[in-house]
Write an enzyme that holds these catalytic residues in place. Structure first.
Site: not given
Ligand code: PGA
Length: 251
Positions: A11, A13, A97, A99, A169, A175, A210
């Protein structure tokens, strides 16, 4: 023996310039890896056509979107049409997601409309669920997951169930560098698997939060974890390749 195929989904982003994208694929091509897992990337919508073209020539990677609208077309300025995604031959779309849920206030009811619309066009859907740290500490993880699944996945026709994938997630792991332990993740995945609308052993459930080359193996060794949705570590060709290499070994 694992019955489900492992998927490593990047992803990206709101990251990557055209220059960085071409560097990524130059490096990926140099590495000449034999992929046994599925390797997918969801770039920014504006880059989908160029990535589809590159992915077509390099062969191994499928391209998807990070979001789509709950309508096919019309006066929805700035939105991404699921009809247009399907028309372009996009493989999959990520919906819900954290976000999108947190920053853009997308709730389970809206996400359900998006899921149904994307499935109508035969797009594969990666529907994301996960609890915040406060919810976990208040012992609400199962309640939150149950709600996200029952409302977000309501009314999915049985004949479309094979297009549905889930990403677990935990929001506190995205993140932050704090991965859920393989045991915590497996517990979440097993709960999710038992709460799917058309309970299916074949449904792909990805872990996200992560994920890095040095922690992915323990996660993939768990019975209910069928791959990873990866943010930060998917941006660098070397890390993405390593994730796919580990996935190919574990399979
Ligand atoms: P990350 O993000 O691997 O940077 O933690 C995962 C995601 O948001 O899908």
């Amino acid at each position: 023996m694992r019955k489900r195929e492992i998927h490593i989904v990047g992803n990206w982003k709101m990251n990557q310039t055209l220059h960085e994208i071409s560097q990524f694929f130059v490096e990926m091509t140099k590495m000449k890896m034999e992929l046994k897992c599925k390797a997918w990337i969801a770039p920014q919508a504006i880059h989908i056509p160029i990535l589809k073209e590159i992915a077509f020539t390099t062969g191994a990677i499928q391209i998807g979107a990070q979001n789509c609208c709950e309508h096919d077309s019309g006066a929805f300025t700035g939105e991404i049409s699921p009809l247009a995604l399907a028309d372009m031959g996009v493989e999959f779309v990520i919906i819900g997601h954290s976000e999108r849920r947190t920053i853009y206030k997308e709730d389970n009811e809206l996400l359900n409309k998006k899921v149904l619309k994307a499935l109508e066009h035969n797009l594969k859907v990666i529907y994301c669920v996960g609890e915040t740290l406060d919810e976990r500490e208040a012992n609400l993880t199962h309640d939150i997951l149950e709600k996200q699944l029952s409302v977000g996945l309501a009314n999915i026709p049985k004949q479309k169930a094979h297009l549905l994938m889930i990403a677990y997630e935990p929001v506190w792991a995205i993140g932050t560098g704090k991965t859920a332990s393989a045991e915590q993740a497996e517990e979440g995945h097993a709960f999710i698997r038992s709460h799917l609308p058309h309970s299916s052993d074949e449904t792909i459930i990805l872990y996200g939060g992560s994920v890095k080359p040095d922690n992915i193996e323990a996660l993939l060794r768990k019975a209910n974890i069928d791959g990873a949705l990866v943010g930060g570590a998917s941006l660098k060709a070397n890390d993405f390749r390593q994730l796919c290499t580990v996935a190919s070994i574990v399979m």
